[in-house]
Design an enzyme around this catalytic site. Structure first.
Site, mmCIF file in Angstrom:
data_model
loop_
_atom_site.group_PDB
_atom_site.id
_atom_site.type_symbol
_atom_site.label_atom_id
_atom_site.label_comp_id
_atom_site.label_asym_id
_atom_site.label_seq_id
_atom_site.Cartn_x
_atom_site.Cartn_y
_atom_site.Cartn_z
ATOM 1 N N GLY A 246 0.813 -1.226 -0.079
ATOM 2 C CA GLY A 246 -0.303 -0.018 0.098
ATOM 3 C C GLY A 246 0.846 1.093 -0.254
ATOM 4 O O GLY A 246 2.011 1.303 -0.576
ATOM 5 N N SER A 247 0.103 2.173 0.238
ATOM 6 C CA SER A 247 1.143 3.629 0.745
ATOM 7 C C SER A 247 2.031 3.940 1.410
ATOM 8 O O SER A 247 2.200 2.865 2.615
ATOM 9 C CB SER A 247 -0.078 4.551 0.593
ATOM 10 O OG SER A 247 -0.891 4.683 1.968
ATOM 11 N N THR A 248 3.008 4.362 1.128
ATOM 12 C CA THR A 248 4.002 4.257 1.938
ATOM 13 C C THR A 248 3.656 5.169 3.395
ATOM 14 O O THR A 248 4.069 4.783 4.731
ATOM 15 C CB THR A 248 5.518 6.015 1.546
ATOM 16 O OG1 THR A 248 5.777 4.762 -0.028
ATOM 17 C CG2 THR A 248 6.397 6.245 2.335
ATOM 18 N N GLY A 251 2.129 2.541 5.269
ATOM 19 C CA GLY A 251 3.452 1.683 5.661
ATOM 20 C C GLY A 251 4.382 2.521 6.915
ATOM 21 O O GLY A 251 4.179 0.706 7.795
ATOM 22 N N GLU A 268 6.187 -3.947 0.729
ATOM 23 C CA GLU A 268 6.013 -3.022 -0.463
ATOM 24 C C GLU A 268 4.812 -1.936 -0.736
ATOM 25 O O GLU A 268 3.670 -1.887 -0.874
ATOM 26 C CB GLU A 268 4.872 -4.277 -1.665
ATOM 27 C CG GLU A 268 5.620 -5.696 -0.922
ATOM 28 C CD GLU A 268 7.383 -5.937 -1.707
ATOM 29 O OE1 GLU A 268 7.500 -4.920 -2.595
ATOM 30 O OE2 GLU A 268 7.595 -6.628 -1.854
ATOM 31 N N CYS A 302 2.051 0.874 -8.770
ATOM 32 C CA CYS A 302 2.974 1.212 -7.874
ATOM 33 C C CYS A 302 4.532 1.577 -8.512
ATOM 34 O O CYS A 302 5.889 2.250 -8.750
ATOM 35 C CB CYS A 302 3.538 0.504 -6.306
ATOM 36 S SG CYS A 302 3.361 -1.420 -7.103
ATOM 37 N N GLU A 399 3.978 10.737 -5.665
ATOM 38 C CA GLU A 399 3.353 9.775 -6.429
ATOM 39 C C GLU A 399 1.725 10.161 -6.324
ATOM 40 O O GLU A 399 1.020 10.521 -5.523
ATOM 41 C CB GLU A 399 3.124 8.412 -5.363
ATOM 42 C CG GLU A 399 2.668 7.136 -6.010
ATOM 43 C CD GLU A 399 2.649 6.198 -5.738
ATOM 44 O OE1 GLU A 399 2.283 5.966 -3.875
ATOM 45 O OE2 GLU A 399 2.679 4.634 -6.004
HETATM 46 P P1 NAD Z 1 -3.078 2.485 1.298
HETATM 47 O O1 NAD Z 1 -2.056 2.561 1.495
HETATM 48 O O2 NAD Z 1 -3.941 3.796 1.377
HETATM 49 O O3 NAD Z 1 -4.420 1.048 1.363
HETATM 50 C C1 NAD Z 1 -3.640 -0.018 0.999
HETATM 51 C C2 NAD Z 1 -4.387 -1.163 2.662
HETATM 52 O O4 NAD Z 1 -4.115 -0.739 3.805
HETATM 53 C C3 NAD Z 1 -5.992 -0.844 1.939
HETATM 54 O O5 NAD Z 1 -6.278 -2.273 2.180
HETATM 55 C C4 NAD Z 1 -6.538 -0.820 3.393
HETATM 56 O O6 NAD Z 1 -7.695 -0.620 3.993
HETATM 57 C C5 NAD Z 1 -5.547 -0.627 4.208
HETATM 58 N N1 NAD Z 1 -4.972 0.426 5.691
HETATM 59 C C6 NAD Z 1 -5.143 1.803 5.428
HETATM 60 N N2 NAD Z 1 -4.785 2.207 6.654
HETATM 61 C C7 NAD Z 1 -4.006 0.689 7.029
HETATM 62 C C8 NAD Z 1 -4.150 1.314 8.205
HETATM 63 N N3 NAD Z 1 -3.242 2.434 9.577
HETATM 64 N N4 NAD Z 1 -3.541 0.279 8.874
HETATM 65 C C9 NAD Z 1 -3.122 -0.962 8.430
HETATM 66 N N5 NAD Z 1 -3.851 -1.081 7.235
HETATM 67 C C10 NAD Z 1 -4.278 -0.097 6.755
HETATM 68 O O7 NAD Z 1 -2.994 2.112 -0.383
HETATM 69 P P2 NAD Z 1 -3.818 2.664 -1.695
HETATM 70 O O8 NAD Z 1 -4.184 3.822 -1.737
HETATM 71 O O9 NAD Z 1 -4.716 1.672 -1.574
HETATM 72 O O10 NAD Z 1 -2.932 1.808 -2.967
HETATM 73 C C11 NAD Z 1 -2.305 2.344 -3.204
HETATM 74 C C12 NAD Z 1 -0.688 2.629 -2.966
HETATM 75 O O11 NAD Z 1 -0.295 0.801 -2.861
HETATM 76 C C13 NAD Z 1 0.273 3.528 -4.112
HETATM 77 O O12 NAD Z 1 1.214 4.331 -2.839
HETATM 78 C C14 NAD Z 1 0.941 1.901 -4.098
HETATM 79 O O13 NAD Z 1 1.931 2.348 -4.619
HETATM 80 C C15 NAD Z 1 1.202 1.076 -3.204
HETATM 81 N N6 NAD Z 1 0.882 0.311 -3.943
HETATM 82 C C16 NAD Z 1 2.805 -0.680 -4.049
HETATM 83 C C17 NAD Z 1 3.285 -1.853 -4.251
HETATM 84 C C18 NAD Z 1 4.240 -2.761 -4.186
HETATM 85 O O14 NAD Z 1 4.428 -3.829 -4.677
HETATM 86 N N7 NAD Z 1 5.040 -1.969 -3.927
HETATM 87 C C19 NAD Z 1 1.963 -2.352 -5.015
HETATM 88 C C20 NAD Z 1 0.740 -1.610 -5.187
HETATM 89 C C21 NAD Z 1 0.264 -0.581 -4.526
#
Ligand code: NAD
Length: 490
Positions: A246-248, A251, A268, A302, A399
């Site tokens: 997910g997002s940095t 993370g 990731e 990503c 991003e």
């Molecule tokens: P996001 O971080 O907002 O959400 C990702 C997931 O995390 C969702 O399931 C969300 O419900 C959950 N989440 C949100 N807050 C949380 C918390 N506090 N604790 C635990 N889980 C939580 O990201 P997004 O908008 O869904 O996805 C886009 C991001 O993902 C982009 O930054 C993209 O670059 C990244 N991404 C990375 C990879 C990789 O392999 N590096 C692959 C795909 C997407």
């Protein structure tokens, strides 16, 4: 921008699906309400949210938001399976389950592709030809490792970590689930998976597949919900390993949450991929590569090549060629197999992208958008190119996660490398040149987990994927993807 008036919605109602107006005829049954999948059974939840079809804005289904108690129930089921049936099963037998899952994904691939396209908004061409076949390949690939783990860590004595908590994003919902589940299962772990809140449906179809192949109860548990539920999974005291994509920003929150615990982690995260085109490259191929790099999956990728670095001597010509090609990309109904660019996944993400377009304009960028017709319903954005931008501009540094390409120029390989590496991220990059020595030198100097040469967005289950710096740590795919789920590695 012209509006298309004849755009037809893919769906009329949630529940009983009428796909007759859509060009795609394979039915993808959608229930009106979804709960969770725990201990091998579908269970209901208390609170619900809705998931919508981004191509029409219409509600597809209600989905349960997992509470702390639900997460605890799922972790207990996973622990029971880890200590019991799954933990005691031989690698060869675990492998057989992975093969079965892979084959069943293939058998139901058409249905999965349609469902994913409806819930996510990505073109059917991509779900049909990329997402779902690649997901099956991941299960096949890791099935083969399940009884050979000692060869993945020579000299080590690999053991499962226990229960893995996995949280995934919405951009490749089924593929990201497969990237996480297949290596976890092959190595003998059990899982609590939380799909993204805007794209839960393909994970629920996967749960049906798990029942069909008789995967023992508790090996994979799926808890739906948003960030709060994800936090409950990551922070649960009986989770041994957290795997987050997910997002940095999120993370960072998770890393703070688990700091001081014994949990192992892989992250990731986001990226801002540099896509370098030298003057000696095959320009026609590089144009196609750049389009694939940024407009594949509406730029919700990503590793997207969102920063084009083009050699100054060809910059004007290259940009002209690029725009001419982008103008003929078709944006519209994701279920139409002729569609190149589908819907933005959510109204929230569309707002984020538009915010960045405003920032770009305020910072002095020339914002060009394809004049292609755009549907008047749903969440759509024409492919966009921002030129005249500087290395310090927000749209070059952050991003955007949409179909938006920033264009910069360079004069020497050293300048290209410096600009490419001038980012907090380090996930992916691409280089185009006809000279192999230049490709190797530049690729070697780029600070990114993945570098593609004369290609972009090429994925293979045997190839490790992951970032450096703020793009995260740990790898998915290949042998390295197994290491992330094993203890006893010397
Ligand atoms: P996001 O971080 O907002 O959400 C990702 C997931 O995390 C969702 O399931 C969300 O419900 C959950 N989440 C949100 N807050 C949380 C918390 N506090 N604790 C635990 N889980 C939580 O990201 P997004 O908008 O869904 O996805 C886009 C991001 O993902 C982009 O930054 C993209 O670059 C990244 N991404 C990375 C990879 C990789 O392999 N590096 C692959 C795909 C997407």
């Amino acid at each position: 921008m012209t509006k298309r008036t004849d755009a037809k919605p893919a769906l009329q109602l949630a529940g009983a699906l009428d796909l007759s107006p859509a060009p795609e005829s394979c039915p993808a049954p959608i229930k009106s309400r979804y709960g969770h999948f725990i201990g091998g059974e579908f269970v209901d939840g208390d609170d619900h949210f809705t998931t919508v079809n981004p191509a029409t804005g219409e509600v597809l289904a209600e989905v349960a938001a997992g509470s702390d108690e639900t997460v605890d129930q799922a972790v207990k089921a996973a622990r029971k399976a880890a200590d019991g049936v799954w933990g005691k099963m031989s690698g060869a037998d675990r492998g057989k389950f992975l093969y079965r899952i892979a084959r069943r994904i293939q058998e139901r691939s058409r249905e999965l592709a349609v469902l994913e396209t409806i819930d996510n908004g990505k073109p059917i061409r991509e779900t049909r030809d990329v997402d779902i076949p690649l997901a099956a390949q991941h299960f096949f690939y890791y099935a083969g490792w399940a009884d050979k783990l000692q060869y993945a860590v020579p000299g080590g004595n690999p053991t499962p970590l226990g229960v893995a908590g996995q949280v995934i994003p919405w951009n490749f919902p089924f593929l990201m689930a497969s990237w996480k589940l297949a290596p976890a299962l092959a190595t003998g772990n059990t899982v609590v998976l939380k799909p993204a809140e805007t794209t839960p449906l393909s994970a629920m179809l996967l749960a049906e597949i798990l029942q069909e192949v008789d995967l023992p109860p508790g090996v994979i548990n799926i808890v739906n919900g948003a960030g709060r539920t994800g936090g409950a999974v990551m922070g649960h005291p009986d989770i041994d390993k957290v795997a987050f994509t997910g997002s940095t920003n999120v993370g960072r929150i998770i890393m703070r949450q688990i700091a001081g615990s014994k949990k192992k982690a892989t992250m990731e995260l986001g990226g801002k991929g540099a896509h370098i085109v030298f003057a000696d490259a095959s320009l026609d191929q590089a144009v196609e590569g750049c389009i694939n790099g940024i407009f594949f999956n509406q730029g919700h990728v990503c590793c997207a090549g969102s920063r084009l670095l083009v050699e100054e001597s060809i910059a004007e010509e290259f940009l002209e060629r690029l725009k001419r090609r982008v103008e003929v990309l078709r944006i519209g109904n994701p279920l139409d197999k002729n569609t190149d660019i589908g819907a933005i996944n959510s109204v929230k993400q569309l707002g984020t992208i538009n915010k960045y377009l405003d920032i770009g304009k305020n910072e002095g960028a020339n914002v060009w958008q394809s004049p292609c017709p755009v549907p008047d319903k749903g969440f759509f954005l024409p492919p966009t190119i921002m030129s005249g931008v500087q290395q310090t501009d927000t749209v070059v540094r952050e991003e955007i996660f949409g179909p938006v390409l920033s264009v910069l120029t360079f004069r020497t390989p050293a300048e290209a490398i410096k600009k490419a590496n001038d980012t907090e991220y380090g996930l992916a990059a691409g280089v185009w040149s006809e000279k192999n020595s230049k490709l190797f030198e530049v690729a070697h100097a780029l600070n990114a987990g993945i570098v593609w040469a004369n290609g972009y967005n090429l994925f293979d289950p045997a190839s490790p994927f992951g970032g450096v710096r703020h793009s995260g740590f740990g790898r998915e795919g290949g042998i390295a993807g197994l290491w992330a789920y094993m203890g006893g590695i010397s």
